[in-house]
Design a protein around this motif. Structure first.
Motif, PDB file in Angstrom:
ATOM      1  N   ILE A 274       0.836  -1.206   0.000  1.00  0.00           N
ATOM      2  CA  ILE A 274       0.000   0.000   0.000  1.00  0.00           C
ATOM      3  C   ILE A 274       0.875   1.261   0.000  1.00  0.00           C
ATOM      4  O   ILE A 274       0.552   2.257  -0.663  1.00  0.00           O
ATOM      5  CB  ILE A 274      -0.970  -0.035   1.204  1.00  0.00           C
ATOM      6  CG1 ILE A 274      -1.985  -1.156   0.968  1.00  0.00           C
ATOM      7  CG2 ILE A 274      -1.668   1.298   1.421  1.00  0.00           C
ATOM      8  CD1 ILE A 274      -2.796  -1.535   2.167  1.00  0.00           C
ATOM      9  N   ALA A 275       2.007   1.187   0.707  1.00  0.00           N
ATOM     10  CA  ALA A 275       2.947   2.326   0.683  1.00  0.00           C
ATOM     11  C   ALA A 275       3.353   2.619  -0.757  1.00  0.00           C
ATOM     12  O   ALA A 275       3.420   3.777  -1.183  1.00  0.00           O
ATOM     13  CB  ALA A 275       4.165   2.016   1.548  1.00  0.00           C
ATOM     14  N   GLY A 276       3.605   1.558  -1.532  1.00  0.00           N
ATOM     15  CA  GLY A 276       3.983   1.721  -2.941  1.00  0.00           C
ATOM     16  C   GLY A 276       2.849   2.328  -3.761  1.00  0.00           C
ATOM     17  O   GLY A 276       3.080   3.198  -4.607  1.00  0.00           O
ATOM     18  N   ILE A 277       1.626   1.871  -3.500  1.00  0.00           N
ATOM     19  CA  ILE A 277       0.452   2.405  -4.213  1.00  0.00           C
ATOM     20  C   ILE A 277       0.318   3.910  -3.948  1.00  0.00           C
ATOM     21  O   ILE A 277       0.093   4.712  -4.858  1.00  0.00           O
ATOM     22  CB  ILE A 277      -0.836   1.662  -3.749  1.00  0.00           C
ATOM     23  CG1 ILE A 277      -0.825   0.214  -4.255  1.00  0.00           C
ATOM     24  CG2 ILE A 277      -2.098   2.401  -4.175  1.00  0.00           C
ATOM     25  CD1 ILE A 277      -1.913  -0.668  -3.674  1.00  0.00           C
ATOM     26  N   MET A 278       0.486   4.271  -2.690  1.00  0.00           N
ATOM     27  CA  MET A 278       0.335   5.689  -2.306  1.00  0.00           C
ATOM     28  C   MET A 278       1.412   6.549  -2.968  1.00  0.00           C
ATOM     29  O   MET A 278       1.140   7.608  -3.520  1.00  0.00           O
ATOM     30  CB  MET A 278       0.428   5.830  -0.787  1.00  0.00           C
ATOM     31  CG  MET A 278      -0.761   5.229  -0.048  1.00  0.00           C
ATOM     32  SD  MET A 278      -0.424   5.150   1.735  1.00  0.00           S
ATOM     33  CE  MET A 278      -2.086   4.923   2.391  1.00  0.00           C
ATOM     34  N   LYS A 279       2.639   6.057  -2.876  1.00  0.00           N
ATOM     35  CA  LYS A 279       3.773   6.814  -3.419  1.00  0.00           C
ATOM     36  C   LYS A 279       3.593   7.020  -4.930  1.00  0.00           C
ATOM     37  O   LYS A 279       3.733   8.133  -5.435  1.00  0.00           O
ATOM     38  CB  LYS A 279       5.059   6.025  -3.117  1.00  0.00           C
ATOM     39  CG  LYS A 279       6.324   6.756  -3.416  1.00  0.00           C
ATOM     40  CD  LYS A 279       6.814   7.546  -2.180  1.00  0.00           C
ATOM     41  CE  LYS A 279       7.830   8.589  -2.576  1.00  0.00           C
ATOM     42  NZ  LYS A 279       7.423   9.958  -2.350  1.00  0.00           N
ATOM     43  N   SER A 280       3.254   5.933  -5.644  1.00  0.00           N
ATOM     44  CA  SER A 280       3.183   6.088  -7.107  1.00  0.00           C
ATOM     45  C   SER A 280       1.982   6.921  -7.522  1.00  0.00           C
ATOM     46  O   SER A 280       2.025   7.604  -8.547  1.00  0.00           O
ATOM     47  CB  SER A 280       3.255   4.747  -7.833  1.00  0.00           C
ATOM     48  OG  SER A 280       2.257   3.908  -7.383  1.00  0.00           O
ATOM     49  N   ALA A 281       0.901   6.896  -6.708  1.00  0.00           N
ATOM     50  CA  ALA A 281      -0.262   7.741  -7.037  1.00  0.00           C
ATOM     51  C   ALA A 281       0.161   9.212  -7.076  1.00  0.00           C
ATOM     52  O   ALA A 281      -0.214   9.962  -7.982  1.00  0.00           O
ATOM     53  CB  ALA A 281      -1.370   7.547  -6.007  1.00  0.00           C
ATOM     54  N   TYR A 282       0.976   9.624  -6.094  1.00  0.00           N
ATOM     55  CA  TYR A 282       1.381  11.036  -6.070  1.00  0.00           C
ATOM     56  C   TYR A 282       2.536  11.321  -7.031  1.00  0.00           C
ATOM     57  O   TYR A 282       2.563  12.385  -7.647  1.00  0.00           O
ATOM     58  CB  TYR A 282       1.682  11.491  -4.635  1.00  0.00           C
ATOM     59  CG  TYR A 282       0.399  11.600  -3.841  1.00  0.00           C
ATOM     60  CD1 TYR A 282      -0.595  12.497  -4.223  1.00  0.00           C
ATOM     61  CD2 TYR A 282       0.156  10.770  -2.753  1.00  0.00           C
ATOM     62  CE1 TYR A 282      -1.802  12.571  -3.536  1.00  0.00           C
ATOM     63  CE2 TYR A 282      -1.059  10.839  -2.057  1.00  0.00           C
ATOM     64  CZ  TYR A 282      -2.020  11.742  -2.460  1.00  0.00           C
ATOM     65  OH  TYR A 282      -3.216  11.807  -1.792  1.00  0.00           O
ATOM     66  N   ASP A 283       3.459  10.357  -7.158  1.00  0.00           N
ATOM     67  CA  ASP A 283       4.561  10.551  -8.117  1.00  0.00           C
ATOM     68  C   ASP A 283       3.998  10.827  -9.507  1.00  0.00           C
ATOM     69  O   ASP A 283       4.490  11.685 -10.233  1.00  0.00           O
ATOM     70  CB  ASP A 283       5.473   9.322  -8.158  1.00  0.00           C
ATOM     71  CG  ASP A 283       6.390   9.267  -6.938  1.00  0.00           C
ATOM     72  OD1 ASP A 283       6.395  10.250  -6.168  1.00  0.00           O
ATOM     73  OD2 ASP A 283       7.073   8.242  -6.756  1.00  0.00           O
ATOM     74  N   SER A 284       2.921  10.092  -9.859  1.00  0.00           N
ATOM     75  CA  SER A 284       2.375  10.209 -11.220  1.00  0.00           C
ATOM     76  C   SER A 284       1.756  11.589 -11.461  1.00  0.00           C
ATOM     77  O   SER A 284       1.556  11.984 -12.598  1.00  0.00           O
ATOM     78  CB  SER A 284       1.323   9.123 -11.454  1.00  0.00           C
ATOM     79  OG  SER A 284       0.180   9.412 -10.687  1.00  0.00           O
ATOM     80  N   THR A 285       1.412  12.306 -10.379  1.00  0.00           N
ATOM     81  CA  THR A 285       0.820  13.630 -10.581  1.00  0.00           C
ATOM     82  C   THR A 285       1.801  14.751 -10.258  1.00  0.00           C
ATOM     83  O   THR A 285       1.433  15.936 -10.269  1.00  0.00           O
ATOM     84  CB  THR A 285      -0.416  13.822  -9.669  1.00  0.00           C
ATOM     85  OG1 THR A 285      -0.025  13.450  -8.348  1.00  0.00           O
ATOM     86  CG2 THR A 285      -1.583  13.004 -10.098  1.00  0.00           C
ATOM     87  N   GLY A 286       3.030  14.380  -9.901  1.00  0.00           N
ATOM     88  CA  GLY A 286       4.035  15.387  -9.587  1.00  0.00           C
ATOM     89  C   GLY A 286       3.858  16.018  -8.208  1.00  0.00           C
ATOM     90  O   GLY A 286       4.446  17.054  -7.913  1.00  0.00           O
TER      91      GLY A 286
END
Ligand code: HSE
Length: 297
Positions: A274-286
């Motif tokens: 879930i930590a990975g899901i959260m991180k990539s969700a925000y990384d993808s939007t900058g």
């Protein structure tokens, strides 16, 4: 005389328990150091670079100590050194940590003079300064540890609950949500049918926590009153919630008034996914974000 304290981050509301439920986690945590002074003055120093005010009357720890000095007519004062690891404005109880730490530090330095309820009472003056409301849902778990129910804040009536053996993943996206704004936008009246659903969920959650019934905790983590309004302020909220549940999270939602979002998991591995899901969700939007994997503390 000197005390050093580690003061935990807290997650208020636990989704459906607006202003009444809260939980301490072990990461992040602030470090505080307090000393008794011979003179009745308060010195506050931050070593964290967040630029928080150090003038006692404008500082959440400062107002708590001012109130204690006034009520007890103290001839002593306090020096407080605060190193914040809980970012201000994160929704992870940063102001509560400073306020609760100040009350606890004074209690220890003055010879264990307060009850836990009294510490909550004094610490709420800090929350009032920070958010305009005397809510104790972050303060209480900070002082008691684990999960607490604020049965009432005036007078202070705190019920410590069990601490379930669960993992907590929290993400703090770097967007600003002020607690005072996040309270302002809430509807002041609610429908009876919504209230019935909400108190069913709260009662289910408390029963699930007390019986360590993870499935019941999971199906009680629903909020029909606050989350639909506040989640609009949090980018990617629906996406993160949906993907986390698909990845096996028990449930979760907004941490306090946001912008942090948290999820409960039974297994460490799930919490890391879930930590990975959260991180990539925000990384993808900058949007920059900080992710914490922790346990109920
Ligand atoms: N219960 C409070 C709120 C917590 O949701 O506004 C804020 O820290």
């Amino acid at each position: 005389k000197k005390v050093t304290l580690k003061v935990p981050a807290t997650i208020a509301n636990l989704v459906c328990g607006f202003d009444i439920l809260g939980m301490a986690i072990n990461e992040p945590a602030d470090d505080m150091e307090m000393r008794l002074l011979e003179t009745p003055e308060i010195i506050i120093r931050h070593t964290d670079g967040f630029g928080l005010p150090e003038e006692p009357a404008e500082n959440v720890a400062g107002v708590v100590l001012l109130k204690i000095m006034e009520r007890l007519k103290l001839k002593h004062g306090f020096e407080v050194i605060i190193h914040k690891n809980i970012k201000p404005g994160s929704g992870l109880g940063s102001s509560a940590a400073s306020a609760a730490g100040a009350a606890l530090g004074a209690h220890l330095l003055l010879g264990n003079i307060f009850t836990r309820e009294e510490m909550v009472y004094y610490a709420m003056f800090g929350e009032e300064l920070a958010s305009g409301a005397r809510h104790a849902d972050n303060i209480a778990p900070c002082i008691y540890g684990g999960i607490t129910l604020v049965k009432s804040s005036e007078p202070v009536d705190i019920i410590p609950l069990n601490a379930p053996d669960l993992w907590v993943t929290a993400v703090h996206p770097q967007v600003e949500v002020k607690t005072s704004d996040a309270r302002e936008i809430l509807r002041k009246n609610i429908l009876l049918k919504d209230a019935i659903q909400q108190w069913g969920n709260i009662a289910g959650l408390v029963a699930g926590i007390q019986n360590n019934d993870h499935a019941l905790i999971g199906r009680s983590l629903n909020d029909v009153i606050i989350e639909p309004v506040r989640s609009i302020l949090i980018p990617k909220f629906d996406h993160i919630k949906r993907e986390s549940l698909e990845a096996g999270a028990l449930g979760g939602g907004i941490s306090g008034s946001g912008p942090s979002v948290f999820m409960f998991s039974e297994e460490e591995e799930t919490s890391r996914t879930i930590a990975g899901i959260m991180k990539s969700a925000y990384d993808s939007t900058g949007i920059e974000s900080l992710v914490y994997v922790s346990k109920v503390n």
